[in-house]
Design a protein around this motif. Structure first.
Motif: not given
Length: 207
Positions: A177-197
């Motif tokens: 329900q928090h659109r900006n937070l959701t956008r940011w979360h997906e943005q961070v998730s897409a980073r390769p280093a995050v996916a590895r971490g």
């Protein structure tokens, strides 16, 4: 070389993500909390409180625990993940502290009372659900006009906060329900280093 002693948890993921983002050489030591390894003397010599993560920098001899301190240290060591311009730098530190003093403790208590506590206490569950959504709303407001928490720069504030939104999503604590937070979360998730971490030392499987 950095020795990282950690487990699959919100606090542990902050350290693994940062080390992967920075491409620093490190050795991973899995501290299996289910087996009580965080209470063994060898780990307590690094953190007498018995909490992960902890690091030992073999280059400098510095030993650190507490995830926010570790993130600050790694950022200072490399000159990355923390803006150099003063205003942006303190913006990142401010949101790092918000995660450490508000968001992390609130979500940690919600996980305990809602999922792991033997006795389900409705008043406690309701309280931490409400406080969780309040924290999500604060983050959503900050991200309404900013790409990242500190503005235009991805920083340790984003890494720290993502450690908890990642676990919140796994636990079913929705924030869609928090659109900006959701956008940011997906943005961070897409980073390769995050996916590895978030796969180190093992993927979190949820409650």
């Amino acid at each position: 070389m950095i020795d990282l002693h950690t487990e699959s948890s919100p606090n542990g993921f902050k350290a693994t993500i940062a080390l992967e983002e920075l491409a620093l050489p490190y050795r991973l030591h899995h501290v299996n909390i289910d087996k009580g390894e965080h209470r063994r003397p060898e780990f307590l010599s690094l953190n007498p409180h018995g909490r992960i993560p902890a690091i030992v920098d073999r280059e400098t001899g510095i030993i650190l625990f507490e995830s926010a301190a570790i993130l600050l240290y790694l950022a200072e060591k490399t000159g990355r993940l923390l803006p150099k311009e003063q205003r942006a730098r303190w913006e990142a530190i401010k949101w790092l502290q918000f995660h450490a003093s508000s968001m992390g403790p609130i979500l940690g208590q919600r996980v305990h009372f809602e999922i792991f506590a033997d006795e389900k206490i409705p008043a406690a569950i309701d309280r931490y659900r409400r406080l969780t959504d309040d924290a999500f709303a604060v983050l959503d407001g900050q991200l309404a006009g900013n790409r990242w928490l500190a503005g235009e720069d991805y920083s340790i504030a984003d890494i720290a906060t993502f450690g908890w939104t990642h676990i919140a999503a796994i636990c079913g604590f929705t924030f869609t329900q928090h659109r900006n937070l959701t956008r940011w979360h997906e943005q961070v998730s897409a980073r390769p280093a995050v996916a590895r971490g978030i796969l180190l030392p093992a993927p979190a499987t949820g409650p």
